[in-house]
Design a protein around this motif. Structure first.
Motif, PDB file in Angstrom:
ATOM      1  N   VAL A 149     -17.910  -2.418 -39.389  1.00 40.91           N
ATOM      2  CA  VAL A 149     -17.576  -1.105 -39.927  1.00 40.91           C
ATOM      3  C   VAL A 149     -16.542  -1.263 -41.041  1.00 40.91           C
ATOM      4  CG1 VAL A 149     -15.789  -0.657 -38.181  1.00 40.91           C
ATOM      5  CG2 VAL A 149     -16.844   1.249 -39.355  1.00 40.91           C
ATOM      6  N   PRO A 173     -14.066   1.219 -42.663  1.00 43.04           N
ATOM      7  CA  PRO A 173     -13.587   2.582 -42.438  1.00 43.04           C
ATOM      8  C   PRO A 173     -13.224   3.328 -43.722  1.00 43.04           C
ATOM      9  CG  PRO A 173     -12.260   0.958 -41.247  1.00 43.04           C
ATOM     10  CD  PRO A 173     -13.153   0.216 -42.166  1.00 43.04           C
ATOM     11  N   GLN A 201     -10.597   7.337 -41.279  1.00 45.16           N
ATOM     12  CA  GLN A 201     -10.786   6.454 -40.126  1.00 45.16           C
ATOM     13  C   GLN A 201      -9.655   5.433 -40.038  1.00 45.16           C
ATOM     14  OE1 GLN A 201     -14.846   5.325 -41.247  1.00 45.16           O
ATOM     15  NE2 GLN A 201     -15.477   5.880 -39.169  1.00 45.16           N
ATOM     16  N   ALA A 208     -12.688   7.372 -30.403  1.00 46.83           N
ATOM     17  CA  ALA A 208     -14.055   7.902 -30.304  1.00 46.83           C
ATOM     18  C   ALA A 208     -14.308   8.947 -31.395  1.00 46.83           C
ATOM     19  CB  ALA A 208     -14.275   8.515 -28.916  1.00 46.83           C
ATOM     20  N   GLU A 209     -13.337   9.807 -31.630  1.00 37.32           N
ATOM     21  CA  GLU A 209     -13.486  10.851 -32.648  1.00 37.32           C
ATOM     22  C   GLU A 209     -13.772  10.251 -34.027  1.00 37.32           C
ATOM     23  OE1 GLU A 209     -10.535  14.006 -34.822  1.00 37.32           O
ATOM     24  OE2 GLU A 209     -10.431  13.906 -32.626  1.00 37.32           O
ATOM     25  N   HIS A 210     -13.234   9.076 -34.281  1.00 35.58           N
ATOM     26  CA  HIS A 210     -13.412   8.438 -35.583  1.00 35.58           C
ATOM     27  C   HIS A 210     -14.517   7.378 -35.592  1.00 35.58           C
ATOM     28  CE1 HIS A 210      -9.545  10.435 -36.105  1.00 35.58           C
ATOM     29  NE2 HIS A 210      -9.918  10.505 -37.369  1.00 35.58           N
ATOM     30  N   GLY A 211     -15.287   7.301 -34.499  1.00 31.53           N
ATOM     31  CA  GLY A 211     -16.482   6.470 -34.465  1.00 31.53           C
ATOM     32  C   GLY A 211     -16.288   5.004 -34.139  1.00 31.53           C
ATOM     33  N   GLU A 219     -17.380   4.523 -28.199  1.00 30.98           N
ATOM     34  CA  GLU A 219     -18.179   5.599 -27.622  1.00 30.98           C
ATOM     35  C   GLU A 219     -18.164   5.455 -26.112  1.00 30.98           C
ATOM     36  OE1 GLU A 219     -22.007   4.943 -29.331  1.00 30.98           O
ATOM     37  OE2 GLU A 219     -22.425   3.183 -28.094  1.00 30.98           O
ATOM     38  N   THR A 228     -18.203   0.364 -30.865  1.00 33.35           N
ATOM     39  CA  THR A 228     -19.449   0.631 -31.589  1.00 33.35           C
ATOM     40  C   THR A 228     -19.724  -0.412 -32.666  1.00 33.35           C
ATOM     41  OG1 THR A 228     -18.294   2.086 -33.128  1.00 33.35           O
ATOM     42  CG2 THR A 228     -19.328   3.119 -31.185  1.00 33.35           C
ATOM     43  N   THR A 239     -14.012  -4.842 -37.945  1.00 33.83           N
ATOM     44  CA  THR A 239     -13.571  -3.873 -38.948  1.00 33.83           C
ATOM     45  C   THR A 239     -13.232  -4.642 -40.207  1.00 33.83           C
ATOM     46  OG1 THR A 239     -12.618  -2.438 -37.252  1.00 33.83           O
ATOM     47  CG2 THR A 239     -11.880  -2.081 -39.513  1.00 33.83           C
TER      48      THR A 239
END
Length: 190
Positions: free
Chosen positions: A7, A9, A13, A59-62, A65, A81, A85
């Protein structure tokens, strides 16, 4: 270990990762696999309320989960997830991105420093082969920006080419790559 995608961000994020406890939780979920707020709180020395709050933010920022294949309504499990990073340098005119990146990197440095300290403390307790595989080394090389970028890319390629080994004598092996211009040598006018 989590095997999800990498990811990169957004600034929003990144702001969610500016808390060292969140970075540590995310790292634990990536390396150790799914966990509950209770088990993470115990491992991090936090209370479960604070841990649950940080998990909800991640979780809110992915970044994580709920793992619906485990637990129940009272016993929520969480999983990462993505396996990694990566940050891309924001453009110089992106003030929000610059601020978020610096705040995130400050937290990363705090987490790395804590891990390094614990590693040094535990070094005498490790079996000799692991002591021999450990290093705390640094080099200073005079390079141009393009030469520095090329060196960093080669080092990253070596680490990324390493594959997980199976066996009784394996363990998660941390490689931190910190490559930067020596602080204080480049003035504002350069």
């Amino acid at each position: 270990m989590s095997t999800g995608p990498v990811v990169t961000p957004t600034p929003q994020q990144l702001r969610a990762l500016t808390h060292p406890a969140r970075l540590r939780m995310l790292g634990m979920l990536r390396v150790d696999g799914p966990a509950t707020a209770t088990s993470l709180a115990r491992a991090l020395g936090l209370n479960t309320g604070a841990t649950s709050y940080h998990l909800r933010q991640l979780a809110e920022h992915g970044f994580i989960e709920e793992d619906t294949e485990r637990g129940n309504a009272r016993d929520r499990w969480w999983r990462a997830t993505a396996s990694s990073t990566r940050t891309a340098p924001p453009s110089p005119d992106d003030v929000e991105g610059q601020d978020a990146a610096i705040a995130y990197l400050q937290s990363v440095v705090m987490v790395y420093a804590g891990q390094l300290q614990r590693s040094v403390e535990e070094l005498p307790l490790l079996p000799q082969p692991w002591q021999d595989a450990t290093t705390y080394s640094d080099w200073i090389v005079r390079l141009s920006p393009s030469g520095a970028a090329a060196l960093r890319e080669r080092l990253e390629a070596v680490v990324e080419a390493a594959t997980d080994e199976e066996g009784e004598d394996t363990a998660p092996y941390v490689v931190n790559l910190n490559a930067y211009v020596r602080p204080g040598v480049l003035g504002e006018d350069r």
